[in-house]
Design a protein around this motif. Structure first.
Motif, mmCIF file in Angstrom:
data_model
loop_
_atom_site.group_PDB
_atom_site.id
_atom_site.type_symbol
_atom_site.label_atom_id
_atom_site.label_comp_id
_atom_site.label_asym_id
_atom_site.label_seq_id
_atom_site.Cartn_x
_atom_site.Cartn_y
_atom_site.Cartn_z
ATOM 1 N N UNK A 1 30.228 25.146 47.438
ATOM 2 C CA UNK A 1 30.668 25.109 46.050
ATOM 3 C C UNK A 1 32.185 25.097 46.049
ATOM 4 N N UNK A 2 32.754 23.966 46.162
ATOM 5 C CA UNK A 2 34.196 23.899 46.314
ATOM 6 C C UNK A 2 34.874 23.150 45.197
ATOM 7 N N UNK A 3 34.141 22.553 44.250
ATOM 8 C CA UNK A 3 34.803 21.896 43.142
ATOM 9 C C UNK A 3 34.155 22.292 41.836
ATOM 10 N N UNK A 4 34.801 21.925 40.730
ATOM 11 C CA UNK A 4 34.347 22.385 39.423
ATOM 12 C C UNK A 4 32.995 21.822 39.036
ATOM 13 N N UNK A 5 32.670 20.589 39.470
ATOM 14 C CA UNK A 5 31.375 20.014 39.117
ATOM 15 C C UNK A 5 30.248 20.769 39.791
ATOM 16 N N UNK A 6 30.465 21.166 41.070
ATOM 17 C CA UNK A 6 29.455 21.966 41.756
ATOM 18 C C UNK A 6 29.288 23.313 41.067
ATOM 19 N N UNK A 7 30.410 23.925 40.645
ATOM 20 C CA UNK A 7 30.341 25.217 39.979
ATOM 21 C C UNK A 7 29.574 25.113 38.671
ATOM 22 N N UNK A 8 29.807 24.055 37.906
ATOM 23 C CA UNK A 8 29.115 23.881 36.629
ATOM 24 C C UNK A 8 27.625 23.709 36.835
ATOM 25 N N UNK A 173 40.934 35.932 37.296
ATOM 26 C CA UNK A 173 39.826 35.070 37.716
ATOM 27 C C UNK A 173 38.662 35.255 36.758
ATOM 28 N N UNK A 174 38.042 34.157 36.372
ATOM 29 C CA UNK A 174 36.874 34.162 35.502
ATOM 30 C C UNK A 174 35.639 33.816 36.330
ATOM 31 N N UNK A 175 34.628 34.664 36.276
ATOM 32 C CA UNK A 175 33.395 34.412 37.021
ATOM 33 C C UNK A 175 32.821 33.048 36.661
ATOM 34 N N UNK A 176 32.180 32.436 37.632
ATOM 35 C CA UNK A 176 31.509 31.163 37.386
ATOM 36 C C UNK A 176 32.402 29.964 37.567
ATOM 37 N N UNK A 177 33.698 30.150 37.767
ATOM 38 C CA UNK A 177 34.602 29.036 38.045
ATOM 39 C C UNK A 177 34.812 28.932 39.544
ATOM 40 N N UNK A 178 35.320 27.789 39.981
ATOM 41 C CA UNK A 178 35.555 27.586 41.410
ATOM 42 C C UNK A 178 36.509 28.650 41.940
ATOM 43 N N UNK A 179 36.267 29.111 43.161
ATOM 44 C CA UNK A 179 37.133 30.129 43.738
ATOM 45 C C UNK A 179 38.538 29.571 43.934
ATOM 46 N N UNK A 180 39.559 30.286 43.477
ATOM 47 C CA UNK A 180 40.932 29.847 43.728
ATOM 48 C C UNK A 180 41.289 30.050 45.202
ATOM 49 N N UNK A 181 42.389 29.470 45.653
ATOM 50 C CA UNK A 181 42.750 29.571 47.078
ATOM 51 C C UNK A 181 42.799 31.005 47.595
ATOM 52 N N UNK A 182 43.318 31.941 46.815
ATOM 53 C CA UNK A 182 43.428 33.320 47.296
ATOM 54 C C UNK A 182 42.056 33.933 47.560
ATOM 55 N N UNK A 216 26.417 35.627 39.006
ATOM 56 C CA UNK A 216 25.563 35.214 40.120
ATOM 57 C C UNK A 216 26.174 34.037 40.874
ATOM 58 N N UNK A 217 26.732 33.094 40.144
ATOM 59 C CA UNK A 217 27.377 31.950 40.772
ATOM 60 C C UNK A 217 28.548 32.396 41.650
ATOM 61 N N UNK A 218 29.379 33.305 41.138
ATOM 62 C CA UNK A 218 30.524 33.782 41.908
ATOM 63 C C UNK A 218 30.078 34.592 43.117
ATOM 64 N N UNK A 219 29.079 35.457 42.949
ATOM 65 C CA UNK A 219 28.577 36.213 44.098
ATOM 66 C C UNK A 219 28.039 35.283 45.174
#
Length: 310
Positions: A1-8, A173-182, A216-219
Protein backbone atom coordinates in the motif's frame (compact mmCIF):
# COMPACT_ATOMS: atom_id res chain seq x y z
CA UNK A 1 0.00 0.00 0.00
CA UNK A 2 2.28 2.72 -1.19
CA UNK A 3 0.05 5.12 -3.11
CA UNK A 4 -3.21 6.94 -2.53
CA UNK A 5 -5.25 4.77 -4.92
CA UNK A 6 -4.23 1.62 -3.05
CA UNK A 7 -5.09 3.32 0.25
CA UNK A 8 -8.54 4.34 -1.01
CA UNK A 9 -9.28 0.82 -2.25
CA UNK A 10 -8.14 -0.69 1.05
CA UNK A 11 -10.24 1.80 2.98
CA UNK A 12 -13.38 1.09 0.95
CA UNK A 13 -13.00 -2.65 1.44
CA UNK A 14 -12.47 -2.27 5.18
CA UNK A 15 -15.48 0.04 5.56
CA UNK A 16 -17.72 -2.34 3.62
CA UNK A 17 -16.56 -5.29 5.69
CA UNK A 18 -17.14 -3.62 9.06
CA UNK A 19 -20.51 -2.23 7.94
CA UNK A 20 -21.59 -5.75 6.94
CA UNK A 21 -20.52 -7.10 10.33
CA UNK A 22 -22.53 -4.40 12.09
CA UNK A 23 -25.59 -5.27 10.01
CA UNK A 24 -25.17 -8.93 10.90
CA UNK A 25 -24.84 -8.04 14.55
CA UNK A 26 -27.94 -5.84 14.49
CA UNK A 27 -29.96 -8.64 12.92
CA UNK A 28 -29.02 -11.09 15.70
CA UNK A 29 -31.84 -10.94 18.24
CA UNK A 30 -30.25 -13.42 20.61
CA UNK A 31 -27.51 -13.01 23.16
CA UNK A 32 -24.24 -13.38 21.33
CA UNK A 33 -22.43 -14.58 24.44
CA UNK A 34 -18.66 -14.37 24.40
CA UNK A 35 -17.29 -11.59 22.26
CA UNK A 36 -13.92 -13.16 21.61
CA UNK A 37 -11.09 -10.91 22.66
CA UNK A 38 -13.43 -8.35 24.19
CA UNK A 39 -14.94 -11.03 26.38
CA UNK A 40 -18.36 -9.43 26.88
CA UNK A 41 -21.96 -10.29 26.23
CA UNK A 42 -24.29 -8.20 24.12
CA UNK A 43 -28.03 -8.35 24.05
CA UNK A 44 -30.99 -6.00 23.81
CA UNK A 45 -30.70 -2.63 25.50
CA UNK A 46 -27.34 -3.50 27.05
CA UNK A 47 -25.62 -3.06 23.68
CA UNK A 48 -25.38 0.70 23.94
CA UNK A 49 -23.28 2.05 26.81
CA UNK A 50 -23.90 5.70 27.56
CA UNK A 51 -21.10 8.22 27.87
CA UNK A 52 -20.38 9.30 31.45
CA UNK A 53 -20.22 12.90 32.54
CA UNK A 54 -16.82 13.62 34.09
CA UNK A 55 -15.20 16.87 35.11
CA UNK A 56 -11.65 15.48 35.10
CA UNK A 57 -11.44 16.05 31.35
CA UNK A 58 -12.23 19.73 31.81
CA UNK A 59 -9.51 20.36 34.41
CA UNK A 60 -6.78 22.69 33.16
CA UNK A 61 -4.08 20.31 34.45
CA UNK A 62 -3.99 16.67 35.57
CA UNK A 63 -1.24 15.03 37.57
CA UNK A 64 -0.19 11.40 37.07
CA UNK A 65 2.17 9.05 38.85
CA UNK A 66 3.17 5.71 37.37
CA UNK A 67 5.14 2.81 38.78
CA UNK A 68 8.89 3.23 38.42
CA UNK A 69 8.70 6.80 37.12
CA UNK A 70 9.50 10.03 39.00
CA UNK A 71 6.82 12.34 40.31
CA UNK A 72 6.11 15.62 38.59
CA UNK A 73 4.19 14.37 35.56
CA UNK A 74 1.42 16.94 35.13
CA UNK A 75 -0.20 17.55 31.76
CA UNK A 76 -2.10 20.54 30.53
CA UNK A 77 -5.55 19.92 29.06
CA UNK A 78 -7.50 22.12 26.64
CA UNK A 79 -10.82 20.32 26.50
CA UNK A 80 -12.77 23.25 25.08
CA UNK A 81 -10.02 24.65 22.88
CA UNK A 82 -8.86 21.61 20.91
CA UNK A 83 -11.16 20.37 18.16
CA UNK A 84 -12.02 16.68 17.72
CA UNK A 85 -11.15 14.76 20.93
CA UNK A 86 -7.47 15.51 21.49
CA UNK A 87 -7.74 18.17 24.19
CA UNK A 88 -7.95 15.90 27.25
CA UNK A 89 -6.33 12.79 28.68
CA UNK A 90 -9.00 10.10 28.53
CA UNK A 91 -9.10 6.98 30.67
CA UNK A 92 -7.74 4.68 27.97
CA UNK A 93 -4.53 6.71 27.78
CA UNK A 94 -4.14 6.52 31.56
CA UNK A 95 -4.76 2.76 31.62
CA UNK A 96 -2.34 2.13 28.76
CA UNK A 97 0.32 4.26 30.47
CA UNK A 98 -0.18 2.42 33.76
CA UNK A 99 0.05 -0.93 32.01
CA UNK A 100 3.25 0.11 30.23
CA UNK A 101 4.82 1.30 33.48
CA UNK A 102 4.19 -2.13 35.02
CA UNK A 103 5.40 -3.90 31.82
CA UNK A 104 8.31 -1.66 30.73
CA UNK A 105 9.88 -4.34 28.53
CA UNK A 106 6.91 -3.88 26.19
CA UNK A 107 8.55 -0.69 24.90
CA UNK A 108 12.06 -0.49 26.36
CA UNK A 109 14.70 -0.30 23.58
CA UNK A 110 12.01 -0.55 20.89
CA UNK A 111 10.75 2.02 18.36
CA UNK A 112 7.29 3.28 19.33
CA UNK A 113 4.62 4.96 17.24
CA UNK A 114 1.43 6.40 18.71
CA UNK A 115 -1.79 6.93 16.78
CA UNK A 116 -3.99 9.68 18.21
CA UNK A 117 -1.60 11.10 20.80
CA UNK A 118 -3.86 13.84 22.21
CA UNK A 119 -2.10 15.75 25.00
CA UNK A 120 0.88 13.36 24.88
CA UNK A 121 0.63 11.24 28.04
CA UNK A 122 1.25 7.84 26.46
CA UNK A 123 4.08 9.13 24.27
CA UNK A 124 5.81 10.66 27.29
CA UNK A 125 5.36 7.44 29.25
CA UNK A 126 6.88 5.32 26.47
CA UNK A 127 9.86 7.68 26.20
CA UNK A 128 10.33 7.64 29.97
CA UNK A 129 10.37 3.82 29.96
CA UNK A 130 13.24 3.66 27.49
CA UNK A 131 11.72 3.42 24.01
CA UNK A 132 14.48 3.87 21.44
CA UNK A 133 12.32 6.42 19.64
CA UNK A 134 8.76 7.71 19.92
CA UNK A 135 6.76 9.26 17.10
CA UNK A 136 3.43 10.62 18.31
CA UNK A 137 0.82 11.34 15.65
CA UNK A 138 -2.53 13.07 15.60
CA UNK A 139 -4.66 14.40 12.78
CA UNK A 140 -5.50 17.62 14.59
CA UNK A 141 -2.95 20.44 14.57
CA UNK A 142 -4.28 21.94 17.81
CA UNK A 143 -3.87 18.58 19.56
CA UNK A 144 -0.30 18.37 18.29
CA UNK A 145 0.40 21.85 19.63
CA UNK A 146 -0.92 20.79 23.03
CA UNK A 147 1.22 17.63 22.95
CA UNK A 148 4.26 19.68 21.92
CA UNK A 149 3.74 22.08 24.82
CA UNK A 150 3.39 19.20 27.28
CA UNK A 151 6.46 17.40 25.97
CA UNK A 152 8.55 20.58 26.13
CA UNK A 153 7.33 21.20 29.68
CA UNK A 154 8.60 17.73 30.68
CA UNK A 155 12.07 17.87 29.15
CA UNK A 156 13.66 18.00 32.62
CA UNK A 157 11.29 15.32 33.94
CA UNK A 158 12.40 12.94 31.19
CA UNK A 159 16.05 13.36 32.19
CA UNK A 160 15.14 12.05 35.65
CA UNK A 161 13.86 8.78 34.16
CA UNK A 162 16.69 6.23 34.38
CA UNK A 163 15.93 4.48 31.06
CA UNK A 164 15.04 7.56 29.02
CA UNK A 165 16.96 7.83 25.72
CA UNK A 166 14.69 9.90 23.49
CA UNK A 167 12.24 12.76 23.35
CA UNK A 168 8.95 12.16 21.51
CA UNK A 169 8.68 13.57 17.99
CA UNK A 170 5.36 14.81 16.66
CA UNK A 171 3.79 14.29 13.25
CA UNK A 172 0.43 15.18 11.77
CA UNK A 173 -1.17 12.10 10.23
CA UNK A 174 -4.71 11.05 9.35
CA UNK A 175 -5.54 7.34 9.54
CA UNK A 176 -6.40 5.67 6.27
CA UNK A 177 -4.08 7.82 4.15
CA UNK A 178 -0.82 6.63 2.63
CA UNK A 179 2.03 6.48 5.13
CA UNK A 180 4.26 9.55 4.88
CA UNK A 181 8.03 9.05 4.53
CA UNK A 182 8.66 9.39 8.28
CA UNK A 183 6.21 6.58 9.11
CA UNK A 184 7.55 4.35 6.33
CA UNK A 185 11.04 4.91 7.74
CA UNK A 186 9.78 4.06 11.23
CA UNK A 187 8.26 0.84 9.88
CA UNK A 188 11.58 -0.11 8.28
CA UNK A 189 13.52 0.59 11.48
CA UNK A 190 11.01 -1.48 13.43
CA UNK A 191 11.62 -4.34 10.99
CA UNK A 192 15.29 -4.23 11.96
CA UNK A 193 14.61 -4.66 15.68
CA UNK A 194 14.59 -8.12 17.20
CA UNK A 195 11.47 -7.18 19.17
CA UNK A 196 9.82 -5.36 16.29
CA UNK A 197 8.14 -2.01 16.85
CA UNK A 198 5.20 -1.05 19.03
CA UNK A 199 2.15 0.91 17.88
CA UNK A 200 0.21 2.49 20.73
CA UNK A 201 -3.43 3.50 20.30
CA UNK A 202 -5.61 4.67 23.21
CA UNK A 203 -9.29 5.55 22.91
CA UNK A 204 -9.35 5.44 19.11
CA UNK A 205 -12.40 3.18 18.65
CA UNK A 206 -15.65 5.02 18.12
CA UNK A 207 -19.12 4.11 16.90
CA UNK A 208 -18.07 5.12 13.40
CA UNK A 209 -17.45 2.62 10.62
CA UNK A 210 -15.39 4.97 8.48
CA UNK A 211 -13.09 5.88 11.36
CA UNK A 212 -12.45 2.24 12.21
CA UNK A 213 -11.91 1.32 8.56
CA UNK A 214 -9.29 4.05 8.36
CA UNK A 215 -7.62 2.75 11.52
CA UNK A 216 -7.65 -0.83 10.20
CA UNK A 217 -6.10 0.32 6.94
CA UNK A 218 -3.30 2.15 8.77
CA UNK A 219 -2.65 -0.76 11.13
CA UNK A 220 -2.37 -3.05 8.11
CA UNK A 221 0.17 -0.71 6.54
CA UNK A 222 2.22 -0.56 9.72
CA UNK A 223 2.02 -4.15 10.95
CA UNK A 224 1.74 -6.44 7.93
CA UNK A 225 4.26 -7.62 5.37
CA UNK A 226 4.12 -6.38 1.81
CA UNK A 227 3.43 -8.90 -0.97
CA UNK A 228 6.50 -10.73 -2.21
CA UNK A 229 7.93 -9.09 -5.29
CA UNK A 230 6.37 -5.69 -4.68
CA UNK A 231 8.34 -2.47 -4.65
CA UNK A 232 7.97 -2.44 -0.88
CA UNK A 233 8.84 -6.12 -0.42
CA UNK A 234 10.19 -6.75 3.06
CA UNK A 235 9.11 -10.38 3.40
CA UNK A 236 12.64 -11.75 3.03
CA UNK A 237 14.77 -12.20 6.18
CA UNK A 238 16.16 -8.88 7.36
CA UNK A 239 19.13 -8.01 9.51
CA UNK A 240 18.24 -7.23 13.10
CA UNK A 241 20.14 -5.67 15.96
CA UNK A 242 22.41 -8.23 17.50
CA UNK A 243 23.57 -9.67 14.18
CA UNK A 244 20.87 -12.34 13.76
CA UNK A 245 18.08 -12.52 11.17
CA UNK A 246 14.38 -13.16 11.33
CA UNK A 247 11.40 -13.26 9.00
CA UNK A 248 9.55 -10.00 9.31
CA UNK A 249 6.27 -10.70 11.07
CA UNK A 250 5.40 -7.07 11.67
CA UNK A 251 5.17 -5.02 14.81
CA UNK A 252 2.69 -5.15 17.68
CA UNK A 253 -0.19 -2.81 18.44
CA UNK A 254 -1.44 -2.19 21.97
CA UNK A 255 -5.01 -1.00 21.56
CA UNK A 256 -6.81 0.34 24.65
CA UNK A 257 -10.40 1.55 24.76
CA UNK A 258 -13.43 1.90 27.06
CA UNK A 259 -16.56 -0.18 26.60
CA UNK A 260 -19.07 1.86 24.60
CA UNK A 261 -21.35 0.16 22.06
CA UNK A 262 -20.76 -3.56 22.39
CA UNK A 263 -22.14 -4.64 19.00
CA UNK A 264 -19.71 -2.23 17.31
CA UNK A 265 -16.87 -3.67 19.41
CA UNK A 266 -17.82 -7.17 18.25
CA UNK A 267 -17.63 -6.05 14.63
CA UNK A 268 -14.33 -4.26 15.14
CA UNK A 269 -12.70 -7.23 16.86
CA UNK A 270 -14.07 -9.59 14.19
CA UNK A 271 -12.52 -7.36 11.55
CA UNK A 272 -9.17 -7.35 13.38
CA UNK A 273 -9.30 -11.15 13.58
CA UNK A 274 -9.32 -11.40 9.77
CA UNK A 275 -5.76 -10.03 9.66
CA UNK A 276 -4.30 -10.28 13.14
CA UNK A 277 -4.14 -12.36 16.27
CA UNK A 278 -5.95 -10.51 19.04
CA UNK A 279 -5.32 -11.13 22.72
CA UNK A 280 -7.01 -9.39 25.62
CA UNK A 281 -4.57 -8.34 28.34
CA UNK A 282 -5.31 -8.01 32.05
CA UNK A 283 -5.76 -4.39 33.15
CA UNK A 284 -7.47 -5.13 36.45
CA UNK A 285 -4.69 -3.39 38.37
CA UNK A 286 -4.57 -0.39 36.02
CA UNK A 287 -8.17 0.79 35.75
CA UNK A 288 -8.88 2.44 39.09
CA UNK A 289 -10.74 5.73 38.72
CA UNK A 290 -12.07 4.91 35.25
CA UNK A 291 -15.61 5.80 34.27
CA UNK A 292 -16.30 2.42 32.67
CA UNK A 293 -14.78 -0.99 31.95
CA UNK A 294 -11.52 -0.80 30.00
CA UNK A 295 -10.18 -3.18 27.37
CA UNK A 296 -6.55 -3.61 26.32
CA UNK A 297 -5.80 -5.73 23.25
CA UNK A 298 -2.48 -6.96 21.92
CA UNK A 299 -2.82 -7.03 18.13
CA UNK A 300 -0.19 -8.93 16.13
CA UNK A 301 0.01 -10.18 12.54
CA UNK A 302 -1.15 -13.69 11.84
CA UNK A 303 1.57 -16.00 10.45
CA UNK A 304 2.26 -15.21 6.79
CA UNK A 305 -0.07 -12.19 6.83
CA UNK A 306 0.67 -9.86 3.94
CA UNK A 307 -0.64 -6.61 2.58
CA UNK A 308 -2.84 -7.13 -0.42
CA UNK A 309 -3.13 -10.87 0.09
CA UNK A 310 -6.90 -10.87 0.50
Amino acid sequence: MTDSSDSSSELDLAADFVAALLLDDDSDDGDRGSAGACGATAGGADRAISEPASHKYRDAHRAFHFEGLPSGLQLEQRYLEVSETGGAVYDAGVVLSRWLSSHPTAVCSLPVLELGCGPGLTALTAAALGASEVIATDMDESALKLARDNIEAHTEWLTQCPFHVCKPELLRYRWGTALPPKLRSWRDRAAGCAGGGVVLAADVLYDNVDSFAALLSTLSSLLLQSPAGSADDRSAPVAVRGGSTKDLMGSTCLLCFPRRRIDAEHAYVDALHTRFSVERLDVSGCASGCDREMVLLRVQPLPNSRLGSE
